[in-house]
Design a protein around this motif. Structure first.
Motif, PDB file in Angstrom:
ATOM      1  N   ARG A  97     -55.432  59.350 108.367  1.00 45.23           N
ATOM      2  CA  ARG A  97     -54.020  59.750 108.397  1.00 45.23           C
ATOM      3  C   ARG A  97     -53.415  59.859 107.004  1.00 45.23           C
ATOM      4  O   ARG A  97     -52.200  59.731 106.839  1.00 45.23           O
ATOM      5  CB  ARG A  97     -53.188  58.813 109.278  1.00 45.23           C
ATOM      6  CG  ARG A  97     -53.701  58.595 110.686  1.00 45.23           C
ATOM      7  CD  ARG A  97     -53.641  59.762 111.584  1.00 45.23           C
ATOM      8  NE  ARG A  97     -52.270  60.239 111.755  1.00 45.23           N
ATOM      9  CZ  ARG A  97     -51.970  61.358 112.395  1.00 45.23           C
ATOM     10  NH1 ARG A  97     -52.904  62.103 112.891  1.00 45.23           N
ATOM     11  NH2 ARG A  97     -50.730  61.741 112.513  1.00 45.23           N
ATOM     12  N   SER A  98     -54.264  60.144 106.005  1.00 40.82           N
ATOM     13  CA  SER A  98     -53.754  60.304 104.640  1.00 40.82           C
ATOM     14  C   SER A  98     -53.906  61.740 104.145  1.00 40.82           C
ATOM     15  O   SER A  98     -53.658  62.012 102.976  1.00 40.82           O
ATOM     16  CB  SER A  98     -54.480  59.353 103.691  1.00 40.82           C
ATOM     17  OG  SER A  98     -55.835  59.735 103.550  1.00 40.82           O
ATOM     18  N   ASN A 128     -64.822  60.121 121.328  1.00 37.92           N
ATOM     19  CA  ASN A 128     -64.134  60.177 120.044  1.00 37.92           C
ATOM     20  C   ASN A 128     -62.819  60.961 120.195  1.00 37.92           C
ATOM     21  O   ASN A 128     -62.682  62.092 119.741  1.00 37.92           O
ATOM     22  CB  ASN A 128     -65.026  60.799 118.976  1.00 37.92           C
ATOM     23  CG  ASN A 128     -64.493  60.595 117.581  1.00 37.92           C
ATOM     24  OD1 ASN A 128     -63.332  60.256 117.392  1.00 37.92           O
ATOM     25  ND2 ASN A 128     -65.338  60.834 116.603  1.00 37.92           N
ATOM     26  N   ARG A 129     -61.846  60.334 120.823  1.00 41.14           N
ATOM     27  CA  ARG A 129     -60.553  60.978 121.095  1.00 41.14           C
ATOM     28  C   ARG A 129     -59.803  61.308 119.803  1.00 41.14           C
ATOM     29  O   ARG A 129     -59.105  62.304 119.717  1.00 41.14           O
ATOM     30  CB  ARG A 129     -59.682  60.078 121.975  1.00 41.14           C
ATOM     31  CG  ARG A 129     -60.334  59.719 123.294  1.00 41.14           C
ATOM     32  CD  ARG A 129     -60.258  60.872 124.259  1.00 41.14           C
ATOM     33  NE  ARG A 129     -60.780  60.444 125.541  1.00 41.14           N
ATOM     34  CZ  ARG A 129     -61.501  61.203 126.321  1.00 41.14           C
ATOM     35  NH1 ARG A 129     -61.790  62.425 125.950  1.00 41.14           N
ATOM     36  NH2 ARG A 129     -61.939  60.761 127.468  1.00 41.14           N
ATOM     37  N   ARG A 130     -59.943  60.463 118.785  1.00 44.11           N
ATOM     38  CA  ARG A 130     -59.269  60.713 117.513  1.00 44.11           C
ATOM     39  C   ARG A 130     -59.752  62.038 116.933  1.00 44.11           C
ATOM     40  O   ARG A 130     -58.952  62.859 116.501  1.00 44.11           O
ATOM     41  CB  ARG A 130     -59.543  59.574 116.535  1.00 44.11           C
ATOM     42  CG  ARG A 130     -58.971  59.807 115.152  1.00 44.11           C
ATOM     43  CD  ARG A 130     -59.332  58.688 114.198  1.00 44.11           C
ATOM     44  NE  ARG A 130     -58.748  57.422 114.565  1.00 44.11           N
ATOM     45  CZ  ARG A 130     -57.524  57.031 114.221  1.00 44.11           C
ATOM     46  NH1 ARG A 130     -56.774  57.807 113.487  1.00 44.11           N
ATOM     47  NH2 ARG A 130     -57.064  55.861 114.584  1.00 44.11           N
ATOM     48  N   GLN A 132     -61.206  64.519 118.538  1.00 47.78           N
ATOM     49  CA  GLN A 132     -60.798  65.620 119.415  1.00 47.78           C
ATOM     50  C   GLN A 132     -59.359  66.039 119.114  1.00 47.78           C
ATOM     51  O   GLN A 132     -59.064  67.241 119.054  1.00 47.78           O
ATOM     52  CB  GLN A 132     -60.942  65.210 120.880  1.00 47.78           C
ATOM     53  CG  GLN A 132     -62.387  65.051 121.319  1.00 47.78           C
ATOM     54  CD  GLN A 132     -62.504  64.488 122.713  1.00 47.78           C
ATOM     55  OE1 GLN A 132     -61.743  64.864 123.602  1.00 47.78           O
ATOM     56  NE2 GLN A 132     -63.443  63.580 122.913  1.00 47.78           N
ATOM     57  N   ALA A 133     -58.481  65.073 118.924  1.00 49.51           N
ATOM     58  CA  ALA A 133     -57.081  65.387 118.610  1.00 49.51           C
ATOM     59  C   ALA A 133     -56.979  66.061 117.240  1.00 49.51           C
ATOM     60  O   ALA A 133     -56.219  67.029 117.072  1.00 49.51           O
ATOM     61  CB  ALA A 133     -56.234  64.113 118.653  1.00 49.51           C
ATOM     62  N   PHE A 134     -57.739  65.569 116.261  1.00 48.93           N
ATOM     63  CA  PHE A 134     -57.738  66.187 114.930  1.00 48.93           C
ATOM     64  C   PHE A 134     -58.173  67.646 115.020  1.00 48.93           C
ATOM     65  O   PHE A 134     -57.510  68.535 114.485  1.00 48.93           O
ATOM     66  CB  PHE A 134     -58.664  65.412 113.977  1.00 48.93           C
ATOM     67  CG  PHE A 134     -58.884  66.131 112.676  1.00 48.93           C
ATOM     68  CD1 PHE A 134     -57.942  66.054 111.658  1.00 48.93           C
ATOM     69  CD2 PHE A 134     -60.018  66.904 112.470  1.00 48.93           C
ATOM     70  CE1 PHE A 134     -58.130  66.736 110.459  1.00 48.93           C
ATOM     71  CE2 PHE A 134     -60.218  67.579 111.271  1.00 48.93           C
ATOM     72  CZ  PHE A 134     -59.282  67.502 110.267  1.00 48.93           C
ATOM     73  N   TYR A 135     -59.297  67.902 115.691  1.00 44.05           N
ATOM     74  CA  TYR A 135     -59.799  69.271 115.781  1.00 44.05           C
ATOM     75  C   TYR A 135     -58.808  70.175 116.515  1.00 44.05           C
ATOM     76  O   TYR A 135     -58.601  71.322 116.119  1.00 44.05           O
ATOM     77  CB  TYR A 135     -61.171  69.312 116.454  1.00 44.05           C
ATOM     78  CG  TYR A 135     -62.258  68.692 115.617  1.00 44.05           C
ATOM     79  CD1 TYR A 135     -62.478  69.087 114.301  1.00 44.05           C
ATOM     80  CD2 TYR A 135     -63.070  67.696 116.131  1.00 44.05           C
ATOM     81  CE1 TYR A 135     -63.467  68.517 113.534  1.00 44.05           C
ATOM     82  CE2 TYR A 135     -64.078  67.120 115.371  1.00 44.05           C
ATOM     83  CZ  TYR A 135     -64.271  67.530 114.077  1.00 44.05           C
ATOM     84  OH  TYR A 135     -65.255  66.961 113.313  1.00 44.05           O
ATOM     85  N   ALA A 136     -58.158  69.674 117.552  1.00 47.05           N
ATOM     86  CA  ALA A 136     -57.156  70.474 118.265  1.00 47.05           C
ATOM     87  C   ALA A 136     -56.010  70.845 117.324  1.00 47.05           C
ATOM     88  O   ALA A 136     -55.540  71.992 117.339  1.00 47.05           O
ATOM     89  CB  ALA A 136     -56.636  69.713 119.482  1.00 47.05           C
ATOM     90  N   ARG A 137     -55.565  69.913 116.487  1.00 44.70           N
ATOM     91  CA  ARG A 137     -54.488  70.216 115.529  1.00 44.70           C
ATOM     92  C   ARG A 137     -54.918  71.278 114.517  1.00 44.70           C
ATOM     93  O   ARG A 137     -54.085  72.024 113.997  1.00 44.70           O
ATOM     94  CB  ARG A 137     -54.060  68.943 114.777  1.00 44.70           C
ATOM     95  CG  ARG A 137     -53.243  67.979 115.601  1.00 44.70           C
ATOM     96  CD  ARG A 137     -52.616  66.876 114.759  1.00 44.70           C
ATOM     97  NE  ARG A 137     -53.543  66.131 113.944  1.00 44.70           N
ATOM     98  CZ  ARG A 137     -54.226  65.059 114.330  1.00 44.70           C
ATOM     99  NH1 ARG A 137     -54.084  64.593 115.565  1.00 44.70           N
ATOM    100  NH2 ARG A 137     -55.034  64.425 113.484  1.00 44.70           N
ATOM    101  N   GLN A 138     -56.208  71.357 114.231  1.00 47.20           N
ATOM    102  CA  GLN A 138     -56.716  72.342 113.271  1.00 47.20           C
ATOM    103  C   GLN A 138     -56.966  73.707 113.917  1.00 47.20           C
ATOM    104  O   GLN A 138     -57.270  74.672 113.224  1.00 47.20           O
ATOM    105  CB  GLN A 138     -58.016  71.840 112.623  1.00 47.20           C
ATOM    106  CG  GLN A 138     -57.915  70.491 111.943  1.00 47.20           C
ATOM    107  CD  GLN A 138     -56.775  70.403 110.956  1.00 47.20           C
ATOM    108  OE1 GLN A 138     -56.572  71.276 110.117  1.00 47.20           O
ATOM    109  NE2 GLN A 138     -56.005  69.328 111.053  1.00 47.20           N
ATOM    110  N   GLY A 139     -56.866  73.798 115.241  1.00 46.18           N
ATOM    111  CA  GLY A 139     -57.040  75.079 115.926  1.00 46.18           C
ATOM    112  C   GLY A 139     -58.354  75.237 116.677  1.00 46.18           C
ATOM    113  O   GLY A 139     -58.649  76.321 117.179  1.00 46.18           O
TER     114      GLY A 139
END
Length: 164
Positions: A97-98, A128-130, A132-139
């Motif tokens: 988160r940095s 690895n939900r974290r 998955q959420a990161f990749y979704a935010r990236q498109g």
């Protein structure tokens, strides 16, 4: 190959060096341990091979002389030349988160565009939900062309590099 070092604030993103394989493997182990148990695999040897592959690339994010993120990608066997697979992508858990993951992902996308890549794919662990959420935010979106096999513990994702 990455054309030049990319600097964001004090973060430098550059190609990993063979001498850094142990450090890369240690960061990988710390990040992977947050969602998956140790499997006893020789990750240092795997990272050494990835760094030395002439057909792939390993980018690393360095902040204050410390390796804080890694990404490994190449065209997988049998895939079209304009497809790249992101095999590994990790940020040091002490630095989540940095902005490291976002900056590293941006550097990957810039490299893929420079290389003429149209599509990127990856497999993310179902627990690895974290990530998955990161990749979704990236498109990244579920890869409907390659649904997971029954019993597989990974979700295939796809990213339109060229905005298709």
């Amino acid at each position: 190959m990455i054309r030049a070092n990319r600097t964001v604030d004090s973060l430098v993103i550059r190609t990993a060096l063979p001498a850094e394989a142990a450090t890369v493997a240690a960061l990988h182990a710390r990040a992977r341990a947050t969602y998956y148990p140790d499997d006893g695999f020789d990750w240092q040897a795997a990272w050494t091979r990835a760094i030395e592959r002439p057909d792939g690339q390993v980018l690393c994010a360095v902040r204050d002389a410390r390796l804080v993120g890694i990404a490994s990608f190449r065209t997988p066997e049998g895939a079209p030349a304009e497809t790249v697979k992101l095999f590994q992508f990790h940020a040091d858990p002490d630095h989540w988160r940095s902005g490291i993951g976002t900056a590293l992902h941006t550097a990957c996308v810039e490299q893929w565009r420079a290389d003429g890549t149209r599509t990127a794919v990856l497999d993310v662990h179902v627990d690895n939900r974290r990530a998955q959420a990161f990749y979704a935010r990236q498109g990244w979106v579920p890869d409907r062309q390659n649904p997971p096999a029954e019993g597989d513990h990974h979700l295939p994702l796809r990213f339109a590099v060229t905005g298709e």
